[in-house]
Design a protein around this motif. Structure first.
Motif, mmCIF file in Angstrom:
data_model
loop_
_atom_site.group_PDB
_atom_site.id
_atom_site.type_symbol
_atom_site.label_atom_id
_atom_site.label_comp_id
_atom_site.label_asym_id
_atom_site.label_seq_id
_atom_site.Cartn_x
_atom_site.Cartn_y
_atom_site.Cartn_z
ATOM 1 N N UNK A 102 -16.929 -0.793 -40.296
ATOM 2 C CA UNK A 102 -15.835 -1.506 -40.960
ATOM 3 C C UNK A 102 -14.447 -1.094 -40.491
ATOM 4 N N UNK A 103 -14.411 -0.205 -39.504
ATOM 5 C CA UNK A 103 -13.123 0.316 -39.044
ATOM 6 C C UNK A 103 -12.850 -0.077 -37.593
ATOM 7 N N UNK A 104 -11.638 -0.490 -37.334
ATOM 8 C CA UNK A 104 -11.192 -0.803 -35.970
ATOM 9 C C UNK A 104 -10.068 0.173 -35.651
ATOM 10 N N UNK A 105 -10.041 0.694 -34.435
ATOM 11 C CA UNK A 105 -8.942 1.577 -34.042
ATOM 12 C C UNK A 105 -8.183 0.951 -32.877
ATOM 13 N N UNK A 106 -6.879 0.939 -32.983
ATOM 14 C CA UNK A 106 -6.046 0.392 -31.910
ATOM 15 C C UNK A 106 -4.918 1.372 -31.578
ATOM 16 N N UNK A 107 -4.618 1.487 -30.302
ATOM 17 C CA UNK A 107 -3.504 2.334 -29.870
ATOM 18 C C UNK A 107 -2.196 1.560 -30.034
#
Ligand code: ZN
Length: 227
Positions: A102-107
């Protein structure tokens, strides 16, 4: 902010723009967007939401049931989620699995680079959200069932193989990261398709046609018949 930064939005007609604004608002009000060791402001929230809405713009009721939270990192990171700025092979974005479900990581810097109002062939946000659409049917395999009807899967994958061969022989301007597998191909080609549709249509007319069908989008105005 949308007008200045998000070309996809700028290219929409007034009705489309209103739709886009509503979808972005809904995304921001229903998903957590959190900065990790970095400040985030309305612009970052808007760019995260735009990344999510662009590939699903033609599906107005779609709300990413598999996303709860987007984490915005201060830079590219490694596999242990440590941020670092130097060595190559850094991760610009990722979709969580298992304990990160359920988690998205973006720089953050890469998100800002993708949305500086100019045409690019990369967009970390669109890339990760395309993976999220792809994995909804249980398999991140480059054939999202929501987008590709069963009978079209085989012709699509044979088109993918054709383009992969061109990339291998240096005859394509698609990022060679697309060679990783069919899922990465879809995500990488989608970045280019949505960020520079005119160039993509000119350089990859067959892929452009397939992807227009997949995403229910005709991004390039068909106002001249000369090619
Ligand atoms: Zn990817």
């Amino acid at each position: 902010m949308l007008r200045e930064n998000v070309r996809f939005y700028t290219n929409l007609d007034p009705v489309g723009r209103t739709m886009f604004e509503m979808r972005v608002q809904r995304f921001i009000s229903t998903k957590r967007i959190t900065g990790v060791d970095t400040e985030i402001d309305d612009k970052i929230r808007l760019l995260v939401a735009s990344s999510a809405i662009i590939p699903t713009f033609a599906f107005p009721s779609f709300t990413y049931p598999n996303v709860n939270e987007v984490l915005v990192y201060p830079g590219a990171f490694n596999k242990n989620f440590e941020t670092h700025h130097d060595a190559k092979g850094n991760i610009l974005g990722m979709v969580g699995n298992r304990f990160m479900q359920g988690i998205v990581i973006l720089s953050k810097p890469d998100l800002l680079k993708a949305f500086d109002g100019k045409a690019h062939t990369f967009n970390v946000g669109v890339h990760e959200f395309v993976h999220l659409i792809d994995c909804l049917d249980g398999a991140t395999d480059g054939v999202p069932e929501m987008l590709i009807d069963h009978p079209y899967a085989i012709p699509w994958l044979s088109e993918v193989k054709k383009e992969m061969n061109k990339i291998k022989h240096n005859n394509s301007d698609i990022n060679p990261y697309a060679l990783t597998n069919d899922a990465e191909f879809l995500a990488v080609a989608s970045e280019y398709f949505f960020d520079s549709p005119e160039k993509f249509a000119m350089k990859h007319p067959e892929l452009y046609e397939y992807m227009s069908k997949i995403f229910h989008q005709g991004l390039v105005q068909e106002n001249n018949d000369e090619t």
